[in-house]
Design a protein around this motif. Structure first.
Motif, mmCIF file in Angstrom:
data_model
loop_
_atom_site.group_PDB
_atom_site.id
_atom_site.type_symbol
_atom_site.label_atom_id
_atom_site.label_comp_id
_atom_site.label_asym_id
_atom_site.label_seq_id
_atom_site.Cartn_x
_atom_site.Cartn_y
_atom_site.Cartn_z
ATOM 1 N N LEU A 433 -4.242 -13.048 -7.130
ATOM 2 C CA LEU A 433 -3.411 -12.631 -6.004
ATOM 3 C C LEU A 433 -4.218 -11.633 -5.177
ATOM 4 C CD1 LEU A 433 -0.064 -12.012 -7.939
ATOM 5 C CD2 LEU A 433 -0.913 -14.157 -6.967
ATOM 6 N N LEU A 434 -4.709 -12.090 -4.019
ATOM 7 C CA LEU A 434 -5.442 -11.222 -3.107
ATOM 8 C C LEU A 434 -4.446 -10.659 -2.114
ATOM 9 C CD1 LEU A 434 -7.695 -12.950 -4.423
ATOM 10 C CD2 LEU A 434 -8.915 -12.856 -2.251
ATOM 11 N N LYS A 435 -4.152 -9.375 -2.215
ATOM 12 C CA LYS A 435 -3.124 -8.753 -1.379
ATOM 13 C C LYS A 435 -3.784 -8.011 -0.218
ATOM 14 C CE LYS A 435 0.685 -8.203 -4.644
ATOM 15 N NZ LYS A 435 1.614 -8.978 -3.800
ATOM 16 N N PHE A 436 -3.337 -8.335 0.988
ATOM 17 C CA PHE A 436 -3.774 -7.642 2.212
ATOM 18 C C PHE A 436 -2.561 -6.889 2.745
ATOM 19 C CE2 PHE A 436 -6.553 -11.289 1.668
ATOM 20 C CZ PHE A 436 -7.803 -10.712 1.788
ATOM 21 N N ASP A 437 -2.594 -5.565 2.593
ATOM 22 C CA ASP A 437 -1.417 -4.722 2.805
ATOM 23 C C ASP A 437 -1.505 -4.023 4.162
ATOM 24 O OD1 ASP A 437 0.719 -3.060 2.695
ATOM 25 O OD2 ASP A 437 0.222 -2.151 0.763
ATOM 26 N N ASN A 438 -0.579 -4.348 5.060
ATOM 27 C CA ASN A 438 -0.464 -3.671 6.353
ATOM 28 C C ASN A 438 0.890 -2.987 6.468
ATOM 29 O OD1 ASN A 438 -1.565 -2.938 8.868
ATOM 30 N ND2 ASN A 438 -0.472 -4.587 9.912
ATOM 31 N N SER A 439 1.504 -2.681 5.319
ATOM 32 C CA SER A 439 2.844 -2.103 5.336
ATOM 33 C C SER A 439 2.865 -0.683 5.890
ATOM 34 C CB SER A 439 3.425 -2.106 3.913
ATOM 35 O OG SER A 439 2.605 -1.353 3.040
ATOM 36 N N TYR A 440 1.726 0.002 5.846
ATOM 37 C CA TYR A 440 1.692 1.386 6.331
ATOM 38 C C TYR A 440 1.613 1.461 7.855
ATOM 39 C CZ TYR A 440 -3.271 0.208 6.537
ATOM 40 O OH TYR A 440 -4.462 -0.404 6.805
ATOM 41 N N SER A 441 1.321 0.349 8.521
ATOM 42 C CA SER A 441 1.166 0.343 9.975
ATOM 43 C C SER A 441 2.507 0.022 10.634
ATOM 44 C CB SER A 441 0.103 -0.686 10.391
ATOM 45 O OG SER A 441 -0.047 -0.696 11.783
ATOM 46 N N LEU A 442 2.991 0.925 11.466
ATOM 47 C CA LEU A 442 4.294 0.724 12.115
ATOM 48 C C LEU A 442 4.188 -0.073 13.406
ATOM 49 C CD1 LEU A 442 5.763 4.328 11.677
ATOM 50 C CD2 LEU A 442 6.147 2.308 10.258
ATOM 51 N N TRP A 443 3.028 -0.111 14.030
ATOM 52 C CA TRP A 443 2.916 -0.730 15.347
ATOM 53 C C TRP A 443 1.826 -1.788 15.424
ATOM 54 C CZ3 TRP A 443 7.132 0.910 17.527
ATOM 55 C CH2 TRP A 443 7.599 2.200 17.277
ATOM 56 N N ARG A 444 0.745 -1.654 14.647
ATOM 57 C CA ARG A 444 -0.409 -2.512 14.859
ATOM 58 C C ARG A 444 -0.411 -3.702 13.903
ATOM 59 N NH1 ARG A 444 -3.301 2.612 15.130
ATOM 60 N NH2 ARG A 444 -3.886 3.067 17.279
ATOM 61 N N SER A 445 -0.649 -4.870 14.461
ATOM 62 C CA SER A 445 -0.941 -6.045 13.656
ATOM 63 C C SER A 445 -2.451 -6.167 13.489
ATOM 64 C CB SER A 445 -0.380 -7.309 14.334
ATOM 65 O OG SER A 445 1.027 -7.239 14.441
ATOM 66 N N LYS A 446 -2.895 -6.836 12.429
ATOM 67 C CA LYS A 446 -4.318 -6.944 12.132
ATOM 68 C C LYS A 446 -4.717 -8.422 12.058
ATOM 69 C CE LYS A 446 -3.929 -2.530 11.379
ATOM 70 N NZ LYS A 446 -3.966 -1.904 10.055
ATOM 71 N N THR A 447 -5.854 -8.748 12.672
ATOM 72 C CA THR A 447 -6.423 -10.098 12.553
ATOM 73 C C THR A 447 -7.399 -10.105 11.387
ATOM 74 O OG1 THR A 447 -6.192 -10.481 14.921
ATOM 75 C CG2 THR A 447 -7.698 -11.911 13.713
ATOM 76 N N LEU A 448 -7.082 -10.897 10.366
ATOM 77 C CA LEU A 448 -7.852 -10.912 9.124
ATOM 78 C C LEU A 448 -8.719 -12.161 9.057
ATOM 79 C CD1 LEU A 448 -8.433 -9.890 6.184
ATOM 80 C CD2 LEU A 448 -6.445 -11.273 5.487
#
Length: 456
Positions: A433-448
């Motif tokens: 399970l490779l987890k990419f966590d962006n839960s701490y970001s309230l406004w920004r989306s990330k391109t992975l």
């Protein structure tokens, strides 16, 4: 002549080695003679008689008594010359030292400016001596400072030499542990090119060493802080102390990057370690970085687009990668466009139901609700916590959820700066399970951008 000799005999006789006004007699006479030559007839006016006596004293101090000197005859009209010789003859046989003292005393009585002139010269001489002593003191201090600096340089060179030896020993030990995996990765990147493979292996080994040292320093700092916190806690904080010990054990088990050595703050991670009881221990993962981020993004984008994911703000993306029956090690690579992202790896035990790589997206609220359900389930099965014990039926999710072990804890990675690469040897059958966590970001989306593959 008798009167002059009588007056001189009453004077205190001062030898050349004795002092007068803080001067040796010779030096004081020399200054007095210079004063007389500079000032007589100009700034200071002497009487005719005083001039005759001063000249006579100077001749006696220079040549001795007049009888011991052969003098040329005087002219018939040289009145001043005859008067000077008479004054010299009147000094009789007094010594040169007595003549010097007589010159000084007469000059002092005749001119009030003489003594201040001598005192000014004395002060100037003392100031020069003081400056010379200060300069000598500074020179000695500078020599001592240079000596201390030389000793410090030698000690520092010895310390650097010892550190360099320890560094080489540690690098050799780490290289022996990772050479097989790094060689497999290099052969995958540059097939049929041994030179490029060797360059890449050396680069990976250097980066691995630096990450290992960073992790070691972070681990020492973390343990020190935890010891301080434990000492400040009361005896009633047994639960908190137990949690700290569990965190230290997890940190010691993972011995690669300091980013993998962070505390287990995520509830799912901590529970996963507890759920994996009875299974073989998880070996530590290998993680490093490489700088060619733009080339990596171009290679991922050149594919079918399956390696590019938009991770929304507040979301957690899980990439499920099943173990392959023909493989023995999993490799992963990932990077982002502009911002960092949290990353962690877990292993779900059990035979995979599918051989396909799957991508799951959930937001942080869904994750929290799932954690709360698990906590309620544990409480319902725990008689000591006030639950119903065995009479309360567990939920289907809890009943059939496979055990999960933590491989790399979730930690924010600056993957917008360089490509993060890692590998892990299969512990058995299961799903990574490779987890990419962006839960701490309230406004920004990330391109992975990511890529996974296995090796035999």
């Amino acid at each position: 002549m008798d009167q002059v000799e009588s007056r001189l005999s009453d004077m205190s006789i001062v030898s050349n080695d004795e002092t007068k006004w803080g001067w040796s007699l010779t030096d004081l006479y020399r200054n007095a003679l210079s004063f007389y030559k500079e000032k007589a007839g100009k700034a200071v006016q002497f009487t005719y008689e005083d001039n005759l006596k001063l000249v006579a004293f100077s001749q006696q101090a220079l040549h001795g008594p007049i009888t011991s000197v052969e003098l040329p005859p005087l002219g018939a009209f040289d009145v001043i010359g005859r008067d000077r010789r008479v004054a010299w003859q009147n000094l009789g046989t007094i010594t040169k030292s007595q003549a010097m003292e007589g010159f000084i005393d007469l000059l002092d009585r005749s001119c009030a400016a003489f003594k201040p002139y001598v005192e000014a010269i004395k002060k100037d001489r003392e100031e020069k001596e003081r400056l010379a002593q200060e300069q000598e003191r500074r020179r000695v201090e500078q020599l001592e400072l240079e000596r201390q600096q030389e000793i410090s340089r030698k000690l520092l060179d010895e310390q650097k030499s010892r550190e360099e030896q320890q560094k080489r020993k540690l690098q050799d030990a780490l290289n022996q542990q990772t050479y097989v995996q790094f060689r497999a990765y290099a052969e995958k990147q540059y097939p049929g090119n041994p030179e490029q493979q060797a360059v890449l292996i050396r680069q990976l080994q250097n980066e691995h060493y630096h990450q290992y040292m960073q992790q070691l320093h972070a681990q020492i700092s973390t343990e020190k802080n935890e010891k301080i916190d434990a000492a400040e806690q009361s005896n009633g904080d047994a639960v908190a102390t137990s949690g700290t010990a569990s965190t230290i054990a997890t940190s010691n088990h993972l011995n690669l990057s300091p980013k993998e050595n962070s505390q287990c703050d995520d509830k799912e991670e901590c529970e996963s370690d507890q759920d994996s009881d009875g299974f073989p221990p998880i070996a530590p993962a290998q993680m490093w970085t490489k700088p060619d981020i733009e080339q990596f993004k171009t290679e991922v984008a050149a594919g079918k687009g399956e390696g590019i994911i938009k991770v929304g703000h507040g979301d957690i993306v899980t990439v499920r990668v099943p173990t392959h029956e023909g493989g023995s090690c999993l490799y992963w690579e990932f990077a982002t466009d502009s911002y960092d992202i949290g990353f962690g790896v877990y292993f779900e035990w059990g035979k995979p139901t599918s051989s396909e790589v799957q991508v799951q997206v959930c937001d942080s609220e869904d994750d929290d609700e799932e954690d709360e359900d698990e906590v309620e389930l544990q409480q319902s099965n725990d008689i000591e916590s006030g639950g119903n014990g065995p009479t309360s039926p567990p939920s289907p999710v809890a009943r059939f959820r496979p055990p999960i072990s933590s491989v790399v804890p979730v930690y924010r990675r600056e993957c917008q700066m360089e490509v993060y690469v890692g590998s892990h040897t299969y512990p058995g059958e299961g799903v990574y399970l490779l987890k990419f966590d962006n839960s701490y970001s309230l406004w920004r989306s990330k391109t992975l951008y990511y890529r996974v593959f296995y090796t035999r």
